[in-house]
Design an enzyme around this catalytic site. Structure first.
Site, short mmCIF file in Angstrom:
data_model
loop_
_atom_site.label_atom_id
_atom_site.label_comp_id
_atom_site.label_asym_id
_atom_site.label_seq_id
_atom_site.Cartn_x
_atom_site.Cartn_y
_atom_site.Cartn_z
N ASP A 1 -14.56 -27.35 -8.18
CA ASP A 1 -13.26 -27.10 -7.54
C ASP A 1 -12.67 -25.80 -8.07
O ASP A 1 -11.69 -25.82 -8.83
CB ASP A 1 -12.32 -28.29 -7.80
CG ASP A 1 -10.99 -28.13 -7.10
OD1 ASP A 1 -10.92 -27.39 -6.09
OD2 ASP A 1 -10.00 -28.74 -7.56
N CYS B 1 -10.60 -23.58 -1.74
CA CYS B 1 -9.18 -23.63 -1.36
C CYS B 1 -8.74 -22.28 -0.81
O CYS B 1 -7.55 -22.00 -0.72
CB CYS B 1 -8.33 -24.06 -2.54
SG CYS B 1 -8.41 -22.93 -3.92
N1 SAH Z 1 -9.77 -29.80 -9.94
C1 SAH Z 1 -8.43 -29.58 -10.44
C2 SAH Z 1 -7.86 -28.24 -10.02
C3 SAH Z 1 -8.69 -27.02 -10.36
S1 SAH Z 1 -7.84 -25.51 -10.27
C4 SAH Z 1 -7.54 -30.75 -10.03
O1 SAH Z 1 -7.93 -31.59 -9.21
O2 SAH Z 1 -6.43 -30.84 -10.56
C5 SAH Z 1 -8.99 -24.34 -10.88
C6 SAH Z 1 -9.15 -24.34 -12.39
O3 SAH Z 1 -10.22 -23.43 -12.67
C7 SAH Z 1 -7.97 -23.85 -13.21
O4 SAH Z 1 -7.61 -24.85 -14.12
C8 SAH Z 1 -8.49 -22.60 -13.96
O5 SAH Z 1 -8.03 -22.54 -15.30
C9 SAH Z 1 -9.98 -22.82 -13.94
N2 SAH Z 1 -10.84 -21.63 -13.97
C10 SAH Z 1 -10.71 -20.46 -13.31
N3 SAH Z 1 -11.78 -19.67 -13.48
C11 SAH Z 1 -12.64 -20.36 -14.28
C12 SAH Z 1 -13.93 -20.08 -14.81
N4 SAH Z 1 -14.57 -18.94 -14.52
N5 SAH Z 1 -14.53 -21.01 -15.57
C13 SAH Z 1 -13.88 -22.18 -15.87
N6 SAH Z 1 -12.66 -22.49 -15.38
C14 SAH Z 1 -12.05 -21.60 -14.61
#
Ligand code: SAH
Length: 396
Positions: free
Chosen positions: A300, A340
């Protein structure tokens, strides 16, 4: 007094007649009167036909956002109360039947309130005002919320860069009551902490609620990898659903700290969960080299696309994580994969996943097509309201 107005160029009334709420700068032939930023203007076609009443945004390419297509409807404090009450009313049956205490009360354009998002987290309402028109009506919005939700705290999280396109500064302020640092919400019998100070967006990804529940049929006794976990929503559901072990990965330390608190909040055994602060792109490669395998993987990621020009790079990003995740699945394993990015259409997303499966050398079936939860509706005249897409994929 004649009202301020925008007269559209010939032929440019078509989208307004189809009730699309945005009027682009190029569609405007000339203005009448001296409208200021955020003022309500009448919209006329080139031949003088009244079309709509809209908020004027002189600094933005979206030059006006329609409040109403009804000539008899005035835009005043009552208008905002009516729209907010109607939006909340539409969600009541769902919220009450399912015992949900965190939901989107107002979904901007899709609820007839362009630029205005309002989320409810237990007794805290968090609003985001993105356009100058929305910003101008803040007091009316707050008054309407106080009347509809007596005793609720009202907080504003307009700390987003897009406000600059409207010559507005990003802004955070508490408008009513005292803001707690965090609050717990309930969805599908699961409790989740929401960080009201540092949380992403207005605090939580409410749009993924139904999709978090979609993980449940596949997790009992299984090993689950939850990538881009944020505060561990999918992982908490998986553990509740009887997963043997869940690995949650995110780059945000504070998100992972809350993911741990969510285990406690749901009386879940912490030894069944690893929380890893690492870049998902690197982690998937590392796991491949270590020969790690999983039964269920959730992908996600954050929005990779924010303009048409970034679509290609984003497509590569999506392909990369899907390819590497598919390789880590045991036979019969399940991938829940999401995008998204509104600019990434469902058909393109599906093609990227198909390409990833091909390159991973895996045969796969799509078991389910997922989208945003019902409190994030899509107005039929505003297809841009659909942004979240997901697939449940099973590999052979
Ligand atoms: N699945 C979650 C929402 C995810 S939002 C839910 O249901 O609540 C996307 C997330 O990806 C954020 O928390 C952000 O910190 C993280 N993120 C962004 N880039 C990333 C990367 N390269 N590796 C790991 N996490 C990352």
């Amino acid at each position: 007094m004649p009202r301020n107005a925008l007269v559209l160029a010939e032929g440019r009334e078509k989208s307004v007649k189809r009730r699309h709420p945005w009027i682009f700068a190029g569609a405007v032939h000339h203005s009448k009167g001296k409208p200021k930023a955020g003022d309500t203007v009448e919209i006329y076609s080139h031949d003088g036909t009244w079309l709509a009443r809209a908020a004027y945004s002189p600094a933005s390419q979206i030059r006006a956002r329609v409040w109403t297509f009804d000539k008899n409807e005035e835009v005043d404090a009552d208008f905002f109360a009516r729209r907010i009450n109607a939006a909340d009313q539409r969600r009541r049956p769902m919220v009450e039947r399912e015992g949900i205490t965190g939901y989107r009360v107002v979904a901007a354009e899709s609820d007839g309130l362009p630029g205005i998002t309002i989320d409810r987290y237990d007794n805290v309402l968090v609003c985001q005002l993105l356009s100058i028109g929305a910003d101008k009506w803040r007091d009316a919005i707050v008054a309407a919320l106080k009347a509809r939700f007596p005793g609720c705290v009202i907080h504003e999280r307009s700390d987003v860069e897009v406000r600059r396109k409207e010559e507005l500064e990003p802004l955070v302020q508490t408008l009513e009551g005292e803001l707690p640092g965090k609050v717990a919400i309930m969805e599908n019998g699961i409790k989740l902490w929401v960080d009201l100070i540092q949380g992403h967006k207005t605090g939580y990804y409410l749009d993924q609620r139904d999709n978090r529940a979609a993980v449940l049929p596949y997790v009992e006794g299984k090993e689950v990898l939850n990538c881009f976990s944020y505060t561990g929503g999918f992982g908490t559901y998986a553990l509740k659903g009887g997963a043997k072990h869940v690995t949650q990965v995110d780059v945000s330390e504070s998100a992972l700290a809350l993911a741990r608190d969510n285990l406690k909040l749901n009386s879940l055994d912490e030894s069944r969960c690893d929380l890893i602060k690492e870049d998902v792109f690197a982690l998937l490669r590392r796991y491949a080299s270590e020969g790690r395998q999983f039964d269920v993987i959730v992908l996600d990621p954050p929005k990779f696309v924010d303009s048409k020009s970034s679509l290609k790079g984003a497509a590569r990003g999506y392909k990369d994580i899907n390819l590497h995740a598919l390789k880590l699945l045991r036979p019969g394993g399940i991938l829940l994969t999401f995008s998204c990015s509104g600019l990434m259409e469902q058909s393109l997303f599906q093609k990227i996943v198909a390409d990833a499966a091909l390159d991973a050398g895996r045969d796969a079936q799509i078991l389910r097509f997922l989208s945003q939860s019902a409190d994030h509706p899509v107005n039929v005249h505003y297809p841009e309201g659909l942004y979240l897409k997901g697939l449940v994929v099973q590999v052979s």
